[in-house]
Structures are given as C-alpha cells and as structure tokens.
Design a protein around this motif. Sequence first.
Motif, PDB file in Angstrom:
ATOM      1  N   LEU A 141      42.113 -85.627 -19.953  1.00 45.88           N
ATOM      2  CA  LEU A 141      41.021 -84.817 -20.500  1.00 45.88           C
ATOM      3  C   LEU A 141      41.475 -83.371 -20.672  1.00 45.88           C
ATOM      4  CD1 LEU A 141      37.944 -86.184 -18.526  1.00 45.88           C
ATOM      5  CD2 LEU A 141      38.528 -86.603 -20.929  1.00 45.88           C
ATOM      6  N   GLY A 142      42.268 -82.871 -19.736  1.00 47.09           N
ATOM      7  CA  GLY A 142      42.804 -81.520 -19.860  1.00 47.09           C
ATOM      8  C   GLY A 142      43.708 -81.371 -21.066  1.00 47.09           C
TER       9      GLY A 142
ATOM     10  N   VAL B 256      42.006 -80.952 -24.600  1.00 41.37           N
ATOM     11  CA  VAL B 256      41.397 -79.681 -24.989  1.00 41.37           C
ATOM     12  C   VAL B 256      42.456 -78.854 -25.713  1.00 41.37           C
ATOM     13  CG1 VAL B 256      40.314 -77.566 -24.138  1.00 41.37           C
ATOM     14  CG2 VAL B 256      39.839 -79.753 -23.003  1.00 41.37           C
TER      15      VAL B 256
ATOM     16  N   ALA C  24      35.368 -84.389 -24.687  1.00 40.65           N
ATOM     17  CA  ALA C  24      36.444 -85.381 -24.804  1.00 40.65           C
ATOM     18  C   ALA C  24      36.064 -86.663 -24.069  1.00 40.65           C
ATOM     19  CB  ALA C  24      37.754 -84.813 -24.261  1.00 40.65           C
ATOM     20  N   LEU C  25      35.448 -86.527 -22.899  1.00 39.75           N
ATOM     21  CA  LEU C  25      35.017 -87.700 -22.149  1.00 39.75           C
ATOM     22  C   LEU C  25      33.908 -88.431 -22.894  1.00 39.75           C
ATOM     23  CD1 LEU C  25      35.141 -89.504 -19.663  1.00 39.75           C
ATOM     24  CD2 LEU C  25      33.588 -87.893 -18.512  1.00 39.75           C
TER      25      LEU C  25
ATOM     26  N   VAL D 189      36.107 -74.669 -20.744  1.00 44.54           N
ATOM     27  CA  VAL D 189      36.991 -75.801 -20.448  1.00 44.54           C
ATOM     28  C   VAL D 189      36.173 -77.016 -20.024  1.00 44.54           C
ATOM     29  CG1 VAL D 189      38.766 -76.660 -18.870  1.00 44.54           C
ATOM     30  CG2 VAL D 189      39.009 -74.395 -19.905  1.00 44.54           C
TER      31      VAL D 189
ATOM     32  N   SER E  17      34.483 -78.539 -23.028  1.00 45.32           N
ATOM     33  CA  SER E  17      35.463 -79.192 -23.902  1.00 45.32           C
ATOM     34  C   SER E  17      35.918 -80.520 -23.314  1.00 45.32           C
ATOM     35  CB  SER E  17      36.669 -78.283 -24.130  1.00 45.32           C
ATOM     36  OG  SER E  17      36.282 -77.133 -24.830  1.00 45.32           O
ATOM     37  N   GLU E  18      36.162 -80.540 -22.002  1.00 50.75           N
ATOM     38  CA  GLU E  18      36.579 -81.790 -21.352  1.00 50.75           C
ATOM     39  C   GLU E  18      35.428 -82.794 -21.346  1.00 50.75           C
ATOM     40  OE1 GLU E  18      38.443 -80.999 -17.571  1.00 50.75           O
ATOM     41  OE2 GLU E  18      40.096 -79.926 -18.524  1.00 50.75           O
TER      42      GLU E  18
ATOM     43  N   ARG F 255      43.968 -74.906 -24.667  1.00 52.09           N
ATOM     44  CA  ARG F 255      43.435 -74.499 -23.360  1.00 52.09           C
ATOM     45  C   ARG F 255      44.326 -73.412 -22.797  1.00 52.09           C
ATOM     46  NH1 ARG F 255      42.368 -78.595 -18.427  1.00 52.09           N
ATOM     47  NH2 ARG F 255      44.360 -77.978 -17.586  1.00 52.09           N
TER      48      ARG F 255
ATOM     49  N   LEU G 285      41.662 -87.154 -15.426  1.00 54.64           N
ATOM     50  CA  LEU G 285      41.480 -85.703 -15.439  1.00 54.64           C
ATOM     51  C   LEU G 285      42.603 -84.998 -16.196  1.00 54.64           C
ATOM     52  CD1 LEU G 285      40.127 -85.145 -11.830  1.00 54.64           C
ATOM     53  CD2 LEU G 285      38.845 -85.073 -13.988  1.00 54.64           C
TER      54      LEU G 285
END
Length: 151
Positions: free
Chosen positions: A31-32, A35, A120-121, A113, A116-117, A38, A28
């Motif tokens: 992944l943050g 972005v 990314a995942l 958000v 976007s995460e 953010r 987590l």
Amino acid sequence: MAVGEEAALSAVGEEATLELVVTLHRLLRSLGRAVPGRRVPPTQLIVLALLTQLGPSRIGVLAERIPCSQPTATAAVASLESAGLVRREPDPTDGRAARVVVTEDGVRALNDVAHSEAEALAARLATLPPEDVQRVLDAGALLRRLAEPGD
C-alpha cells in the motif's frame, strides 16, 4: 518466550500466525508503494503517527515506541524537522531536554498518506466479492483490538 505465550501460539498455530504477520507486513508495504510520490519514508511516518497519538514527546520515548535506536529516531526527527513536519520545543519538566511536536504540515502529510493508502486498499477491496470485503472489514475491528494492548 513465556509459558503462556507458548501455549497460546501452539493453540493458534505457529505457521498460521507467522503467515498472518508476514501478510500484514506485505500488505502495508505494498500500500505504501501504491502511493505515487510519497515524500515521507516509513520510519518518519511512524514518528508522525506517534506524535499525533501521544502528543509532544522526547526522542527517547519515540525510539522506544517505534522501536528503533535513539540515533535512528534522531535522524528521522531531523529529517522531519528540515521538512517542516515537526519542531522541537523545550521540555517543560526538564529545561535541558527537548520535546518533538508535530506541526500542522506534519498532520496534513500523515493524513494525506493515510488517505492515499486507504484509497489504494479500497481499490483492491473492490476486486473482491462483497462478502469477502465484509470479512476483511470485520477483521479490521479485531486487529485494532489486538493492536491496543501493546500501546
């Protein structure tokens, strides 16, 4: 720790469950970080998510659910309010108190958000073989079930 919790933990394996918790936190956080730009810090994202889930809430309820101290929740709400992502309104059950309400901009920021995460995942999942991707997606459904009892 309660007796039932000890038995469950030893049946599953303390090291395995600890490793899973640490791995989920790392995933987590990473992944943050993935972005770019953010603008909403993690605690504020949690506040937005809770308000979206629970509806208008007092700061004390938010602090309890995050969990964090009431001053930390107050600071997060103040920052979100300054950014126009939440607003305060009188509590209809107690005129002396206020509830925090997420604004349309707040819902949009939370969704931005999350999307976007998720992108990314998805990029990371694309590096795995298809059968591993399916296993991860299947695990997501199980993790969602595990998350529900505490809410």
